[in-house]
Write an enzyme that holds these catalytic residues in place. Structure first.
Site, PDB file in Angstrom:
ATOM      1  N   TYR A  19      58.211 -84.180   7.508  1.00 53.62           N
ATOM      2  CA  TYR A  19      58.700 -83.943   6.146  1.00 53.62           C
ATOM      3  C   TYR A  19      60.063 -83.239   6.155  1.00 53.62           C
ATOM      4  O   TYR A  19      60.809 -83.350   5.185  1.00 53.62           O
ATOM      5  CB  TYR A  19      57.708 -83.063   5.372  1.00 53.62           C
ATOM      6  CG  TYR A  19      56.585 -83.814   4.700  1.00 53.62           C
ATOM      7  CD1 TYR A  19      55.759 -84.667   5.417  1.00 53.62           C
ATOM      8  CD2 TYR A  19      56.340 -83.661   3.332  1.00 53.62           C
ATOM      9  CE1 TYR A  19      54.725 -85.341   4.803  1.00 53.62           C
ATOM     10  CE2 TYR A  19      55.302 -84.333   2.710  1.00 53.62           C
ATOM     11  CZ  TYR A  19      54.503 -85.172   3.450  1.00 53.62           C
ATOM     12  OH  TYR A  19      53.467 -85.841   2.831  1.00 53.62           O
ATOM     13  N   ASP A  23      43.809 -91.719  14.023  1.00 46.83           N
ATOM     14  CA  ASP A  23      43.186 -92.974  13.586  1.00 46.83           C
ATOM     15  C   ASP A  23      41.660 -92.877  13.701  1.00 46.83           C
ATOM     16  O   ASP A  23      40.914 -93.273  12.786  1.00 46.83           O
ATOM     17  CB  ASP A  23      43.750 -94.191  14.343  1.00 46.83           C
ATOM     18  CG  ASP A  23      43.913 -93.968  15.836  1.00 46.83           C
ATOM     19  OD1 ASP A  23      43.628 -92.848  16.326  1.00 46.83           O
ATOM     20  OD2 ASP A  23      44.322 -94.920  16.542  1.00 46.83           O
ATOM     21  N   ASP A  46      48.341 -84.774   4.819  1.00 48.57           N
ATOM     22  CA  ASP A  46      48.532 -85.389   3.502  1.00 48.57           C
ATOM     23  C   ASP A  46      47.623 -86.605   3.366  1.00 48.57           C
ATOM     24  O   ASP A  46      46.899 -86.763   2.377  1.00 48.57           O
ATOM     25  CB  ASP A  46      50.005 -85.795   3.346  1.00 48.57           C
ATOM     26  CG  ASP A  46      50.272 -86.464   2.006  1.00 48.57           C
ATOM     27  OD1 ASP A  46      49.839 -85.913   0.974  1.00 48.57           O
ATOM     28  OD2 ASP A  46      50.898 -87.541   1.994  1.00 48.57           O
ATOM     29  N   ASP A  82      43.710 -86.954   1.147  1.00 45.70           N
ATOM     30  CA  ASP A  82      43.447 -87.926   0.070  1.00 45.70           C
ATOM     31  C   ASP A  82      42.276 -88.833   0.462  1.00 45.70           C
ATOM     32  O   ASP A  82      41.405 -89.140  -0.361  1.00 45.70           O
ATOM     33  CB  ASP A  82      44.681 -88.804  -0.203  1.00 45.70           C
ATOM     34  CG  ASP A  82      45.555 -88.272  -1.347  1.00 45.70           C
ATOM     35  OD1 ASP A  82      45.669 -87.030  -1.461  1.00 45.70           O
ATOM     36  OD2 ASP A  82      46.119 -89.084  -2.102  1.00 45.70           O
TER      37      ASP A  82
HETATM   38  C1  IPM Z   1      50.779 -83.645  -1.838  1.00 46.07           C
HETATM   39  C2  IPM Z   1      51.817 -84.663  -2.272  1.00 46.07           C
HETATM   40  C3  IPM Z   1      53.189 -84.234  -1.785  1.00 46.07           C
HETATM   41  C4  IPM Z   1      53.174 -84.272  -0.266  1.00 46.07           C
HETATM   42  C5  IPM Z   1      54.365 -85.047  -2.337  1.00 46.07           C
HETATM   43  C6  IPM Z   1      54.392 -85.091  -3.837  1.00 46.07           C
HETATM   44  C7  IPM Z   1      55.680 -84.527  -1.831  1.00 46.07           C
HETATM   45  O1  IPM Z   1      51.468 -85.937  -1.855  1.00 46.07           O
HETATM   46  O2  IPM Z   1      50.911 -82.463  -2.181  1.00 46.07           O
HETATM   47  O3  IPM Z   1      49.803 -84.029  -1.186  1.00 46.07           O
HETATM   48  O4  IPM Z   1      53.341 -85.337   0.342  1.00 46.07           O
HETATM   49  O5  IPM Z   1      53.001 -83.206   0.330  1.00 46.07           O
HETATM   50 MN    MN Z   2      49.455 -86.050  -1.011  1.00 39.62          MN
END
Ligand code: IPM
Ligand code: MN
Ligand code: NAD
Length: 383
Positions: free
Chosen positions: A155, A238, A262, A266
């Site tokens: 990042y 993976d 990240d 999710d």
């Molecule tokens: C998160 C989001 C952020 C990230 C984005 C919006 C920059 O996806 O907080 O998970 O990738 O960290």
């Molecule tokens: Mn995210």
């Protein structure tokens, strides 16, 4: 607690100072409900908080030319915590140049506040077992936390950018980079957290391919020597992604880098039934012994597909407040009370992402009403 309308002046020295940044899209909708719940704790459980509401995000940028006022940005370092909603949303429809986003957006905020440790708990509630896409015997009792390194890795690594080549092609570059202290710092955080849980850390990397991950694995292993009571294992990212779906109960603390964290968080949110369920806390340096600079936000984004409709699930934002009750206000019993109230509310009503044919579908506000009702009942029972 100061009311939202008069919240600009921070006066009571004995109170906690918080800046509230609802941000973009559903960030505004879910943060409003988290603030109502915080107001309940202020009124009923005597938490003394000064709230200062400020603008931040893409919508603010389009309206004012700035993501956030510079004086507010400077004050982020002075407060006890930030309650954040979401960033983004209108970016595709109204693009903001990538370099401006990078210099002034959410990532700059995380970096300036030194928020190296992002904590993303993933808890499967029995109440939601019917709406999880996983079979109940797989999702039952999942209780894991993703510890995501938040201010390093790809990042932020240099070089980065898009260049025009003489051949007429374009070239896009990002750099995955970690140095020893960044790995050691987040590993210490994960080991210390594991000591308060089931004592098991799974470090996730891609060390079969990437040197940055080879270093990650070596440094995590070395640091582990200081934590004889913690079990440590390693997985490639993976394989971890697959096991989150096939055997999620095997995880206690997942320790991983910025990008993998990240994506995996999710993915793991699906176990609970909805991305809208997941809270997060990001921590930086200690402000006082045992209390770190903190930033609380749901894991989800601004959800432009549902923004403005009053249908977003506010649980991620409300449960982030539970993390604040624990991490900043040091009131673990109030954090448990709030988690319990959310569970009760989910037994009575649902936002549409968690719809169950036997329960009423309610709005964002309607669901928060149910949480507050459950808090009232529990408080009455305690009192
Ligand atoms: C998160 C989001 C952020 C990230 C984005 C919006 C920059 O996806 O907080 O998970 O990738 O960290
Ligand atoms: Mn995210
Ligand atoms: P998203 O998390 O906003 O939405 C993904 C999907 O989940 C959408 O279908 C959305 O409707 C659904 N969803 C998310 N939160 C929900 C909730 N509380 N209740 C019900 N459904 C919910 O991710 P995206 O669509 O990929 O990104 C949209 C924007 O948000 C982008 O600009 C992205 O960069 C940004 N983003 C910001 C953050 C953050 O501020 N921390 C996190 C993720 C994405």
């Amino acid at each position: 607690m100061t009311s939202p309308a008069s919240a600009q002046s921070v006066t009571d020295a004995s109170a906690y100072d918080l800046i509230v940044l609802p941000g973009d899209g559903i960030g505004k909708e879910v943060t409003a409900e988290a603030v109502r719940v915080l107001e309940w704790f202020a009124a009923r459980r005597g938490i003394n908080v000064n709230l200062r509401h400020e603008q931040f995000g893409a919508e603010a940028y389009h309206a004012t030319g700035h993501f956030i006022k510079e004086e507010v940005f400077a004050d982020l370092l002075k407060v006890d915590a930030v309650l954040f909603g979401a960033f983004g949303g209108t970016l595709e429809a109204n693009p903001i140049p990538a370099d401006i986003r990078r210099k002034f957006g959410l990532l700059r905020m995380r970096q300036a506040m030194g928020l190296f440790a992002n904590v993303r708990p993933v808890k499967a509630l029995n109440t939601l077992s019917k709406v999880s896409p996983l079979q109940p015997h797989v999702s039952a009792d999942v209780d894991l936390v993703v510890i995501r390194e938040l201010i390093g890795g790809i990042y932020f690594g240099e070089p980065r950018g898009i260049t025009q080549l003489e051949s007429g092609e374009r070239r896009g570059v990002n750099t995955q980079v970690y140095t020893t202290h960044e790995i050691v710092r987040i590993a210490d955080f994960a080991f210390a957290l594991a000591a308060t849980r089931r004592g098991h850390v799974t470090s996730v990397d891609k060390s079969n391919v990437m040197e940055s991950s080879v270093l990650w694995r070596e440094e995590v292993k070395k640091r582990h020597a200081r934590y004889p009571d913690i079990a440590l294992d390693h997985l490639y990212v993976d394989a971890c992604a697959a096991e989150l779906i096939t055997r999620p109960r095997k995880f206690d603390v997942i320790l991983t880098d910025n990008l993998f964290g990240d994506i995996l968080s999710d993915a793991a949110s699906a176990i609970t039934g909805s991305l809208g369920m997941l809270p997060s806390a990001s921590f930086g340096a200690e402000l006082r012994p045992g209390v770190r600079r903190a930033f609380y936000e749901p894991v989800h984004g601004s959800a432009p597909d549902i923004a403005g409709k009053g249908v977003a699930n506010p649980c991620g934002a409300i449960l982030s407040l539970a993390l604040a009750l624990e991490g900043t206000f040091k009131r673990p019993e109030d954090a448990r009370l709030l988690e319990h109230a959310v569970d009760i509310a989910l037994q009575r009503a649902r936002t549409r992402d968690l719809a169950d044919p036997s329960l009423p579908v309610v709005s964002t506000r309607g669901f928060a009403d149910e949480v507050i009702k459950a808090l009232d009942e529990a408080d009455g029972a305690i009192g």
